[in-house]
Design an enzyme around this catalytic site. Structure first.
Site, PDB file in Angstrom:
ATOM      1  N   CYS A 154      13.188  10.621   7.891  1.00 50.70           N
ATOM      2  CA  CYS A 154      13.137  10.161   9.278  1.00 50.70           C
ATOM      3  C   CYS A 154      14.493  10.326   9.962  1.00 50.70           C
ATOM      4  O   CYS A 154      14.570  10.459  11.168  1.00 50.70           O
ATOM      5  CB  CYS A 154      12.658   8.722   9.342  1.00 50.70           C
ATOM      6  SG  CYS A 154      13.486   7.681   8.169  1.00 50.70           S
ATOM      7  N   GLU A 206       9.484   1.111  11.041  1.00 46.58           N
ATOM      8  CA  GLU A 206      10.553   2.103  10.882  1.00 46.58           C
ATOM      9  C   GLU A 206       9.870   3.455  10.993  1.00 46.58           C
ATOM     10  O   GLU A 206       9.159   3.878  10.086  1.00 46.58           O
ATOM     11  CB  GLU A 206      11.254   1.890   9.541  1.00 46.58           C
ATOM     12  CG  GLU A 206      12.654   2.450   9.510  1.00 46.58           C
ATOM     13  CD  GLU A 206      12.674   3.905   9.114  1.00 46.58           C
ATOM     14  OE1 GLU A 206      12.653   4.755  10.033  1.00 46.58           O
ATOM     15  OE2 GLU A 206      12.690   4.187   7.917  1.00 46.58           O
ATOM     16  N   GLU A 249       9.219  15.421  16.226  1.00 46.64           N
ATOM     17  CA  GLU A 249       9.633  15.357  14.831  1.00 46.64           C
ATOM     18  C   GLU A 249       8.815  16.345  14.006  1.00 46.64           C
ATOM     19  O   GLU A 249       7.586  16.297  14.009  1.00 46.64           O
ATOM     20  CB  GLU A 249       9.434  13.939  14.283  1.00 46.64           C
ATOM     21  CG  GLU A 249       9.925  13.799  12.863  1.00 46.64           C
ATOM     22  CD  GLU A 249       9.810  12.378  12.337  1.00 46.64           C
ATOM     23  OE1 GLU A 249       8.724  11.785  12.456  1.00 46.64           O
ATOM     24  OE2 GLU A 249      10.811  11.865  11.815  1.00 46.64           O
ATOM     25  N   LYS A 276       0.847  -1.200   0.000  1.00 43.21           N
ATOM     26  CA  LYS A 276       0.000   0.000   0.000  1.00 43.21           C
ATOM     27  C   LYS A 276       0.879   1.246   0.000  1.00 43.21           C
ATOM     28  O   LYS A 276       1.500   1.591   0.992  1.00 43.21           O
ATOM     29  CB  LYS A 276      -0.923   0.054   1.215  1.00 43.21           C
ATOM     30  CG  LYS A 276      -2.051   1.049   0.931  1.00 43.21           C
ATOM     31  CD  LYS A 276      -2.664   1.726   2.099  1.00 43.21           C
ATOM     32  CE  LYS A 276      -1.941   2.889   2.659  1.00 43.21           C
ATOM     33  NZ  LYS A 276      -1.969   4.115   1.837  1.00 43.21           N
TER      34      LYS A 276
HETATM   35  P1  ADP Z   1       3.167  10.564   7.341  1.00 45.83           P
HETATM   36  O1  ADP Z   1       2.852  11.229   8.652  1.00 45.83           O
HETATM   37  O2  ADP Z   1       4.586  10.541   6.992  1.00 45.83           O
HETATM   38  O3  ADP Z   1       2.222  10.919   6.231  1.00 45.83           O
HETATM   39  P2  ADP Z   1       1.751   8.215   8.089  1.00 45.83           P
HETATM   40  O4  ADP Z   1       2.279   7.417   9.192  1.00 45.83           O
HETATM   41  O5  ADP Z   1       0.546   9.055   8.301  1.00 45.83           O
HETATM   42  O6  ADP Z   1       2.957   9.040   7.568  1.00 45.83           O
HETATM   43  O7  ADP Z   1       1.450   7.313   6.828  1.00 45.83           O
HETATM   44  C1  ADP Z   1       2.320   6.329   6.354  1.00 45.83           C
HETATM   45  C2  ADP Z   1       1.503   5.250   5.662  1.00 45.83           C
HETATM   46  O8  ADP Z   1       0.595   4.663   6.597  1.00 45.83           O
HETATM   47  C3  ADP Z   1       0.626   5.751   4.529  1.00 45.83           C
HETATM   48  O9  ADP Z   1       0.635   4.781   3.500  1.00 45.83           O
HETATM   49  C4  ADP Z   1      -0.736   5.854   5.173  1.00 45.83           C
HETATM   50  O10 ADP Z   1      -1.803   5.768   4.277  1.00 45.83           O
HETATM   51  C5  ADP Z   1      -0.721   4.673   6.093  1.00 45.83           C
HETATM   52  N1  ADP Z   1      -1.632   4.752   7.251  1.00 45.83           N
HETATM   53  C6  ADP Z   1      -2.120   5.858   7.854  1.00 45.83           C
HETATM   54  N2  ADP Z   1      -2.908   5.534   8.902  1.00 45.83           N
HETATM   55  C7  ADP Z   1      -2.927   4.173   8.972  1.00 45.83           C
HETATM   56  C8  ADP Z   1      -3.538   3.221   9.857  1.00 45.83           C
HETATM   57  N3  ADP Z   1      -4.282   3.598  10.887  1.00 45.83           N
HETATM   58  N4  ADP Z   1      -3.308   1.913   9.639  1.00 45.83           N
HETATM   59  C9  ADP Z   1      -2.519   1.512   8.619  1.00 45.83           C
HETATM   60  N5  ADP Z   1      -1.919   2.361   7.760  1.00 45.83           N
HETATM   61  C10 ADP Z   1      -2.108   3.677   7.917  1.00 45.83           C
END
Ligand code: ADP
Ligand code: MG
Length: 483
Positions: free
Chosen positions: A290, A256, A387, A182
């Site tokens: 990161c 990570e 962060e 994904k």
């Molecule tokens: P950032 O803050 O860098 O955008 P996120 O942690 O929000 O990073 O998102 C990283 C990935 O995790 C994306 O592919 C996002 O769609 C996915 N994601 C966000 N929320 C969830 C969740 N609750 N469960 C699984 N995947 C998620």
């Protein structure tokens, strides 16, 4: 060049070797953040699509086409993927740049080069991970096998889209797993092209699925009992939610996550080199890394000298079109990131730090943000603890090694740390005492796929890269035979 590149069709999901419409029709508009303009429509995968991908993955794993393939042949297939990525490097770099706002040259020589390298490197590992024969009593033969875990769900962020996909897909496939990927909602383009490439090299059906969508798509993957392992890169907040989610089915999980990495300049450092390393350490990829060296700690005796040179270097960084050769920094990835960075700049000023440089938008069109420097930052300030994931650095001074070590370690993160010194004994002493997965001495952000990478504390679990990154996607089976 950016104008005559064809965008991939993102309105379909790659499931079981076919390009399928989502079971429940849904899509969103993906944006080019440097222009604040819509790029393309992207399918949103729902629970039913996750379920279809899981079923296809299990069917794929059960077929002889994958399970029966000699490990070396899996490696050859991955190597081919690397070659095609190299052949299509300019196109892929263009797509990556359009999707993320990052500089085209950095996408080409950084992201795409590393994505190709990951497939080549892990292609090589496919037939080199071995088991052991164990010295049990002689009437037994006792040995281990490193087996594929099964179905790996890979959830990735938007900062290095193709490279992140490659660093998870390549080792997982090398070890004989199936993968459901994904991509981040902000950056689906290269993941879709990658699916086409894996289709082209003849990956058996179902062994890779690519499901575009938002967090809910990832959530459905985490919840699905047919997925054996989640590998995630992203924010610490989402990482915690994923770990909780994995508890229900006791999925294996590697995370990570974020960082707040210290970059320490000792009084005996080569100042010119340190300035260069500290500058790229925080501003590479617009600070959306990161490992960003977002806390710069400078010995008080060289503080003025260092800061003069550092501020002069930062002043030269021009933000501008990712495709313009004179640009040194591109656009942030989204309005959300732009707002987040802006709010931290406001917060830093409220907390009493001095805004020495930047703090403002870097252009009128896209989500550009000027490289920003705070001075007089206190260790307890939120801009020194949280962060920001943008081009904002918190600088402060220290007097002694013990003091700087305590400050460096006193955050919830532990991903990376850097130091600049010519004192060999101190370098080793500090490197051993720093609570971080990676320590850089007289360099920063030197990351190799050959080396393990991951975090201490709330920066995550598990190591990607190197042999660890391959073993991450294996189960150890023990077999004992009475002879
Ligand atoms: P950032 O803050 O860098 O955008 P996120 O942690 O929000 O990073 O998102 C990283 C990935 O995790 C994306 O592919 C996002 O769609 C996915 N994601 C966000 N929320 C969830 C969740 N609750 N469960 C699984 N995947 C998620
Ligand atoms: Mg985008």
């Amino acid at each position: 060049m950016e104008n005559d590149i064809a965008l991939p069709d993102c309105t379909r999901l790659f499931i079981g070797g076919h390009w399928e419409e989502p079971a429940v029709a849904a899509s969103y508009t993906n944006e080019n953040p440097a222009l604040r303009k819509g790029l393309c429509e992207v399918a949103i995968a729902g629970e039913k699509d996750v379920d279809r991908a899981v079923k296809a993955a299990h069917a794929g794993l059960a077929s002889k086409e994958w399970a029966g393939l000699p490990a070396a042949d899996r490696g050859r297939l991955l190597w081919k993927v690397g070659q095609i990525i190299r052949e299509r490097a300019k196109e892929l770099a263009t797509l990556e740049s359009l999707d993320t706002g990052k500089l085209y040259v950095e996408a080409l020589y950084g992201d795409i080069e590393n994505a190709a390298g990951a497939f080549e490197y892990y292609g090589g590992w496919s037939n080199k991970i071995t088991g052991q024969v164990l010295p049990v009593p002689p009437r037994f033969l006792d040995y281990t096998r490193r087996e594929a875990v099964g179905v790996v769900g890979a959830i990735i962020p938007w900062n290095f889209p193709l490279m992140m996909a490659a660093m998870k897909i390549a080792p997982a496939l090398a070890m004989g797993n199936a993968v459901i990927l994904k991509p981040a909602e902000q950056t689906p383009l290269t993941a879709v092209v990658l699916a086409r490439i894996l289709e082209e090299v003849g990956l058996p059906k179902g062994i890779l699925s690519v499901l575009t969508g938002f967090g809910d798509t990832g959530k459905a993957m985490v919840a699905h009992p047919g997925i054996d392992n989640i590998t995630f890169t992203g924010s610490t907040a989402v990482g915690k939610a994923i770990m909780r989610g994995c508890a229900d089915t006791l999925k294996r999980v590697s995370l990570e996550l974020g960082g707040k990495s210290p970059n320490i300049v000792f009084e005996d450092a080569d100042i010119k080199r340190a300035v260069r390393g500290v500058t790229t350490g925080i501003y590479y990829n617009q600070g959306q890394m990161c490992t960003a060296g977002s806390r710069v700690l400078v010995h008080e005796s060289i503080h003025n000298q260092f800061m003069d040179a550092f501020l002069a270097a930062v002043k030269e960084i021009e933000t501008g079109s990712p495709f313009d050769k004179t640009s040194r920094m591109g656009s942030l990835v989204s309005k959300e990131q732009f707002d987040r960075v802006s709010s931290y700049v406001e917060l830093g000023q409220k907390e009493g730090a001095t805004l020495a440089l930047g703090g403002t938008p870097g252009g009128s069109e896209g989500y550009f943000f000027r490289p920003t420097v705070f001075t007089d930052v206190q260790p307890h300030h939120r801009i020194a603890q949280e962060e920001i994931f943008g081009p904002v650095v918190a600088t402060s001074t220290f007097k002694t090694e013990e003091e700087v070590l305590a400050v460096a370690n006193n955050v919830s993160y532990g991903l990376a740390a850097g130091m600049w010194t010519n004192d060999l004994a101190r370098a080793h002493r500090m490197a051993h005492a720093l609570k971080a997965g990676t320590v850089w001495v007289n360099t920063y952000n030197a990351m190799w796929r050959e080396s393990p990478f991951g975090g201490y504390k709330q920066s995550g679990h598990g190591r990607e890269g190197g042999q660890d990154g391959a073993e991450l996607y294996t189960e150890v089976k023990n077999i004992c035979i009475s002879i």
